[in-house]
Motif scaffolding. Structure first.
Motif, mmCIF file in Angstrom:
data_model
loop_
_atom_site.group_PDB
_atom_site.id
_atom_site.type_symbol
_atom_site.label_atom_id
_atom_site.label_comp_id
_atom_site.label_asym_id
_atom_site.label_seq_id
_atom_site.Cartn_x
_atom_site.Cartn_y
_atom_site.Cartn_z
ATOM 1 N N ALA A 1 -72.048 -13.781 24.462
ATOM 2 C CA ALA A 1 -70.965 -13.429 25.393
ATOM 3 C C ALA A 1 -69.651 -13.242 24.637
ATOM 4 O O ALA A 1 -68.867 -12.329 24.942
ATOM 5 N N ARG A 2 -69.419 -14.116 23.616
ATOM 6 C CA ARG A 2 -68.191 -13.979 22.831
ATOM 7 C C ARG A 2 -68.154 -12.669 22.066
ATOM 8 O O ARG A 2 -67.125 -11.988 22.009
ATOM 9 N N ARG A 3 -69.297 -12.277 21.485
ATOM 10 C CA ARG A 3 -69.348 -11.012 20.743
ATOM 11 C C ARG A 3 -69.125 -9.822 21.664
ATOM 12 O O ARG A 3 -68.446 -8.851 21.306
ATOM 13 N N ALA A 4 -69.701 -9.913 22.872
ATOM 14 C CA ALA A 4 -69.477 -8.831 23.833
ATOM 15 C C ALA A 4 -68.006 -8.760 24.213
ATOM 16 O O ALA A 4 -67.423 -7.659 24.335
ATOM 17 N N ALA A 5 -67.367 -9.923 24.376
ATOM 18 C CA ALA A 5 -65.950 -9.952 24.718
ATOM 19 C C ALA A 5 -65.106 -9.402 23.567
ATOM 20 O O ALA A 5 -64.097 -8.707 23.791
ATOM 21 N N GLU A 6 -65.511 -9.706 22.336
ATOM 22 C CA GLU A 6 -64.781 -9.165 21.176
ATOM 23 C C GLU A 6 -64.838 -7.640 21.163
ATOM 24 O O GLU A 6 -63.839 -6.961 20.882
ATOM 25 N N ARG A 7 -66.051 -7.096 21.448
ATOM 26 C CA ARG A 7 -66.181 -5.631 21.476
ATOM 27 C C ARG A 7 -65.320 -5.025 22.567
ATOM 28 O O ARG A 7 -64.677 -3.989 22.365
ATOM 29 N N GLU A 8 -65.323 -5.683 23.725
ATOM 30 C CA GLU A 8 -64.496 -5.179 24.824
ATOM 31 C C GLU A 8 -63.016 -5.232 24.468
ATOM 32 O O GLU A 8 -62.244 -4.308 24.769
ATOM 33 N N ALA A 9 -62.586 -6.319 23.805
ATOM 34 C CA ALA A 9 -61.181 -6.460 23.422
ATOM 35 C C ALA A 9 -60.793 -5.399 22.390
ATOM 36 O O ALA A 9 -59.698 -4.803 22.451
ATOM 37 N N ALA A 10 -61.683 -5.157 21.415
ATOM 38 C CA ALA A 10 -61.399 -4.141 20.399
ATOM 39 C C ALA A 10 -61.295 -2.761 21.037
ATOM 40 O O ALA A 10 -60.401 -1.963 20.686
ATOM 41 N N ALA A 11 -62.191 -2.473 21.975
ATOM 42 C CA ALA A 11 -62.147 -1.174 22.658
ATOM 43 C C ALA A 11 -60.857 -1.036 23.454
ATOM 44 O O ALA A 11 -60.233 0.042 23.494
ATOM 45 N N ALA A 12 -60.442 -2.149 24.101
ATOM 46 C CA ALA A 12 -59.203 -2.100 24.882
ATOM 47 C C ALA A 12 -58.000 -1.872 23.971
ATOM 48 O O ALA A 12 -57.081 -1.112 24.322
ATOM 49 N N ARG A 13 -58.005 -2.535 22.791
ATOM 50 C CA ARG A 13 -56.891 -2.345 21.868
ATOM 51 C C ARG A 13 -56.834 -0.900 21.376
ATOM 52 O O ARG A 13 -55.747 -0.303 21.230
ATOM 53 N N ARG A 14 -58.022 -0.360 21.077
ATOM 54 C CA ARG A 14 -58.024 1.047 20.646
ATOM 55 C C ARG A 14 -57.498 1.961 21.746
ATOM 56 O O ARG A 14 -56.764 2.923 21.485
ATOM 57 N N ARG A 15 -57.859 1.671 22.976
ATOM 58 C CA ARG A 15 -57.390 2.474 24.099
ATOM 59 C C ARG A 15 -55.880 2.377 24.246
ATOM 60 O O ARG A 15 -55.180 3.393 24.465
ATOM 61 N N VAL A 16 -55.353 1.137 24.055
ATOM 62 C CA VAL A 16 -53.895 0.957 24.119
ATOM 63 C C VAL A 16 -53.221 1.750 23.018
ATOM 64 O O VAL A 16 -52.193 2.425 23.217
ATOM 65 N N GLY A 17 -53.786 1.718 21.814
ATOM 66 C CA GLY A 17 -53.196 2.461 20.704
ATOM 67 C C GLY A 17 -53.207 3.958 20.947
ATOM 68 O O GLY A 17 -52.209 4.657 20.656
#
Length: 291
Positions: A263-279
């Motif tokens: 679950a933590r790894r899935a959350a990390e992927r989601e967070a990274a994707a969100a950061r890329r989207r913000v950028g």
């Protein structure tokens, strides 16, 4: 005076995780009261498994259900002995339904004691024990006592033939009734005891009294050693049960850690994707502002 039967019932009625501490407290209370036999009896009690405890609850709180079990067991065995097929099939159907009702009653009683933990009860072992009690009168007696220490099972229905026994009395003998009776010779007159014989007798009696006193002391030491050994054995049994429970919880915890890691790894992927989207959005805004 210690009400030993009440104490024993309380021990087997309470959830097994508190059995060891409760037994030790009861033994100590009996010893303080000077009731050695009660303390010895309590020390001999063994901790029940969870399945045995659940069965004990039914025997102790719903004894009328166990009486019905005994009656049905008797009827089943009678139908088997007399080969009454239709009745046996009907009784077998009743057996299945009755065992299901017993298991449900056991589950409800356990739920009243442990609440949400009732969802993890070993009801399969409970069912097997009730089924075995229907098949075997000896097991039924153990269930009725409310002091079962482990679940039991039975391979199949049917009585085991018992050997036919004959009561042997003091009138039995192997002699031939027609054989002639020969009178035994009269015993010789005992010789008169001399003064030396009397002295020797007194010495032997003193030795016998001393030996008996030594025997009593040795018996006391043996009894205390047996009690200590029994208590140590109970400690080992209880620790084994606790270790098994800890191992089960450890296995569950390891599985939970693995799930949480995923679950933590899935959350990390989601967070990274969100950061890329913000950028990406921020870069688009900056580009728009520059033009």
């Amino acid at each position: 005076m210690l009400a030993i039967d009440v104490v024993v019932r309380r021990l087997y009625e309470a959830p097994p995780e508190g059995f060891v501490a409760a037994r030790a407290a009861a033994i100590e209370e009996a010893r303080r009261a000077g009731e050695r036999e009660a303390a010895k009896r309590l020390a001999a009690l063994k901790k029940p498994t969870v399945a045995a405890w659940v069965v004990n609850l039914v025997a102790l709180r719903r004894p009328e259900l166990i009486e019905e079990l005994v009656e049905l067991s008797t009827a089943l065995r009678a139908a088997q002995r007399e080969l009454r097929g239709d009745e046996l099939r009907e009784l077998s159907t009743q057996r299945r339904q009755f065992v299901s009702s017993l298991v449900e009653a056991a589950r409800r009683l356990a739920a009243e004691e442990i609440g949400a933990g009732a969802g993890k009860l070993p009801l399969g072992d409970v069912e097997a024990t009730f089924t075995a009690a229907l098949a075997d009168p000896e097991i039924a007696g153990q269930v009725r006592s409310g002091r079962l220490i482990r679940a039991v099972s039975y391979a199949g229905f049917g009585e085991v033939p018992r050997p036919r026994l004959r009561l042997v009395t003091d009138t039995d003998d192997d002699t031939d009734e027609d054989a002639p009776v020969v009178a035994a010779p009269a015993p010789p007159e005992p010789p008169r005891r001399s003064r030396e014989d009397e002295r020797r007798r007194r010495e032997l009696e003193r030795e016998l009294n001393a030996a008996r006193a030594d025997e009593r002391r040795a018996d006391g030491r043996l009894e205390r050693a047996e009690d200590a050994e029994r208590e140590a054995g109970h400690v080992v049994e209880d620790l084994d049960a606790e270790l098994a429970e800890l191992e089960r919880r450890r296995t569950e915890a390891i599985a939970d850690v693995a799930r949480r890691k995923l679950a933590r790894r899935a959350a990390e992927r989601e967070a990274a994707a969100a950061r890329r989207r913000v950028g990406d959005v921020q870069a688009a805004l900056d580009e728009l502002a520059a033009t």
